[in-house]
Motif scaffolding. Structure first.
Motif, PDB file in Angstrom:
ATOM      1  N   THR A 112       0.827  -1.210   0.000  1.00  0.00           N
ATOM      2  CA  THR A 112       0.000   0.000   0.000  1.00  0.00           C
ATOM      3  C   THR A 112       0.861   1.260   0.000  1.00  0.00           C
ATOM      4  OG1 THR A 112      -0.194  -0.139   2.426  1.00  0.00           O
ATOM      5  CG2 THR A 112      -1.974  -1.088   1.109  1.00  0.00           C
ATOM      6  N   GLU A 113       1.975   1.247   0.725  1.00  0.00           N
ATOM      7  CA  GLU A 113       2.869   2.410   0.733  1.00  0.00           C
ATOM      8  C   GLU A 113       3.357   2.723  -0.680  1.00  0.00           C
ATOM      9  OE1 GLU A 113       6.096   1.930   3.446  1.00  0.00           O
ATOM     10  OE2 GLU A 113       4.790   1.567   5.179  1.00  0.00           O
ATOM     11  N   LEU A 159      -3.710   4.914 -13.920  1.00  0.00           N
ATOM     12  CA  LEU A 159      -4.061   4.040 -12.796  1.00  0.00           C
ATOM     13  C   LEU A 159      -4.045   4.842 -11.490  1.00  0.00           C
ATOM     14  CD1 LEU A 159      -1.817   0.972 -13.754  1.00  0.00           C
ATOM     15  CD2 LEU A 159      -4.301   1.141 -14.053  1.00  0.00           C
ATOM     16  N   ASP A 160      -4.633   6.011 -11.525  1.00  0.00           N
ATOM     17  CA  ASP A 160      -4.578   6.876 -10.349  1.00  0.00           C
ATOM     18  C   ASP A 160      -5.297   6.275  -9.144  1.00  0.00           C
ATOM     19  OD1 ASP A 160      -7.022   7.125 -11.583  1.00  0.00           O
ATOM     20  OD2 ASP A 160      -7.192   9.291 -11.287  1.00  0.00           O
ATOM     21  N   TRP A 161      -6.210   5.329  -9.367  1.00  0.00           N
ATOM     22  CA  TRP A 161      -6.922   4.693  -8.264  1.00  0.00           C
ATOM     23  C   TRP A 161      -5.996   3.860  -7.382  1.00  0.00           C
ATOM     24  CZ3 TRP A 161      -6.555  -0.594  -8.370  1.00  0.00           C
ATOM     25  CH2 TRP A 161      -6.292  -1.177  -9.616  1.00  0.00           C
ATOM     26  N   LEU A 162      -4.830   3.498  -7.897  1.00  0.00           N
ATOM     27  CA  LEU A 162      -3.881   2.742  -7.081  1.00  0.00           C
ATOM     28  C   LEU A 162      -3.451   3.525  -5.845  1.00  0.00           C
ATOM     29  CD1 LEU A 162      -1.564   1.169  -9.820  1.00  0.00           C
ATOM     30  CD2 LEU A 162      -3.137  -0.066  -8.325  1.00  0.00           C
ATOM     31  N   ARG A 163      -3.460   4.839  -5.951  1.00  0.00           N
ATOM     32  CA  ARG A 163      -3.026   5.666  -4.827  1.00  0.00           C
ATOM     33  C   ARG A 163      -4.054   5.711  -3.707  1.00  0.00           C
ATOM     34  NH1 ARG A 163      -1.113   8.828  -9.244  1.00  0.00           N
ATOM     35  NH2 ARG A 163      -2.878  10.269  -9.095  1.00  0.00           N
ATOM     36  N   GLU A 164      -5.209   5.101  -3.938  1.00  0.00           N
ATOM     37  CA  GLU A 164      -6.270   5.097  -2.930  1.00  0.00           C
ATOM     38  C   GLU A 164      -6.487   3.716  -2.307  1.00  0.00           C
ATOM     39  OE1 GLU A 164      -7.601   7.956  -2.105  1.00  0.00           O
ATOM     40  OE2 GLU A 164      -6.411   8.966  -3.667  1.00  0.00           O
TER      41      GLU A 164
END
Length: 401
Positions: A351-352, A362-367
């Motif tokens: 997650t980090e 894939l900006d959703w990966l940051r959430e």
């Protein structure tokens, strides 16, 4: 073994897991994590698969308290993974599905009988025979008669009997504690803990509610005391207690807040069992090749041919239900704790790194949140036919996972 300091249960899970993982010389490298996160297998399935929490209950509850009690009992019984293969052979289901069916049977039986099998006294007094009946498993094995040729006799024994004894023991012990403490059922204990947690929230600690509930569960019931000393290192996992708290959030997070307090669980460590570390080893995220006591457990894990499914399209769904799963390597309790600790730390690192990725498409990966990552790993192991065939380690005689 001493419990973690009050208010530090979550941090103790994280720090003890990292310390034990590093002491065992298990590597988790950034390039392996990025390879997983950016793989089509992950990006194409995460949102769909991570929503499969398995907590929907097609039952008619007379009150939210009744549902909370059943959810609490189900979380208490969320173990038996070491019996996956014999359970599939006996019932056609894995451990989680068998425990769900058993919990449902307890509820349905209690609604038509005078005895409430889900009450504190009900679980305190339930017998092995009743557990076996409601689990629908055969607890007898056949052996040749000592003197009569061609005659076999049945006697109690075998893996299903061992599991029934564990289930019955956990229920009897927990029920006895509840009765002695004056609670009518486990759900009422959890409800009181949730209310205490709500009172504990302050400006300086928005997660105090989870800490209070977690500590109350662990201190009260041995079946939630998922901790040990492994090679001189303390390790705290508390898988079932964390799962219970998250299950309450999943089932009641959108309900009327006047019912009872529901904690936020997005920050919880993962609920480490045998599936998470096994799959993360197969997918090359957890590297046990340098760990002397573990390196030979999964001899083909991490090899190019084993990583190929990350880039390939596999059959999606439940796979071939007729193909019985095979047991993976049988571990000692210490080995299992080490791998479970590695999975906790690996998910923290995943997650980090996901939150720092700069991938515009894939900006959703940051959430990504830890419970969702946990659910993806656990559920994708069933979702893909090739992943269903990957071995999971086995530890029997445990009530923690």
């Amino acid at each position: 073994m001493a419990f973690p300091p009050s208010g530090e249960y979550l941090q103790s899970i994280r720090t003890s897991s990292r310390a034990l993982r590093e002491a065992a010389n298990i590597l988790i490298e950034e390039h392996a994590i990025k390879r997983l996160l950016l793989s089509p297998a992950f990006t194409s399935s995460f949102k769909r698969v991570s929503a499969h929490h398995g907590l929907a209950m097609p039952l008619n509850f007379p009150s939210p308290g009744a549902e909370l009690n059943l959810l609490s009992i189900l979380s208490l019984l969320n173990f038996g993974s070491g019996y996956r293969a014999p359970l599939h052979a006996e019932t056609g289901r894995g451990a989680w599905d068998c425990m769900r069916a058993f919990a449902f049977s307890l509820y349905i039986t209690s609604s038509v009988d005078e005895d409430d099998l889900l009450s504190a006294r009900g679980i305190q007094n339930i017998s092995e025979a009743r557990v076996a009946e409601l689990m629908r498993v055969n607890v007898h094995t056949e052996k040749p008669h000592e003197t009569l040729q061609h005659v076999t006799i049945g006697e109690l024994g075998g893996p299903m009997y061992d599991l029934v004894k564990l289930v019955c023991g956990v229920l009897n012990e927990t029920g006895g504690i509840l009765v002695n403490m004056g609670y009518p059922d486990l759900g009422m204990f959890v409800l009181e803990a949730l209310k205490e947690g709500k009172k504990a929230i302050s400006d300086g600690n928005n997660h105090a509610d989870v800490e209070v509930v977690l500590e109350r569960l662990v201190r009260a019931f041995p079946a939630f005391q998922d901790m040990a000393v492994v090679e001189g290192q303390k390790i705290f996992c508390f898988k079932k207690a964390l799962f219970l708290i998250h299950a309450v959030s999943v089932r009641f997070g959108s309900a009327d807040p006047a019912l009872f307090p529901v904690p936020s669980t997005s920050h919880l460590p993962v609920f480490s069992d045998n599936v998470l570390p096994s799959l993360l080893i197969h997918l090359g995220v957890i590297d046990i090749s340098g760990s002397p006591n573990l390196s030979t457990l999964f001899p083909h894990a991490g090899a190019p041919e084993q990583l190929a499914p990350l880039l390939a399209t596999a059959t999606v769904g439940t796979g071939d239900a007729k193909t019985l799963p095979k047991d993976g390597p049988v571990l000692s309790t210490n080995q299992a704790y080490i791998l479970r600790a590695a999975a906790v730390d690996a998910c923290e690192l995943i997650t980090e790194i996901a939150h720092k990725l700069d991938e515009p498409s894939l900006d959703w990966l940051r959430e990504i949140q830890l419970p969702s990552l946990d659910m993806w790993i656990w559920a994708v192991a069933k979702d893909r036919s090739d992943y269903r065939q990957l071995e999971r380690f086995v530890l029997r005689e445990t009530v923690f996972f």
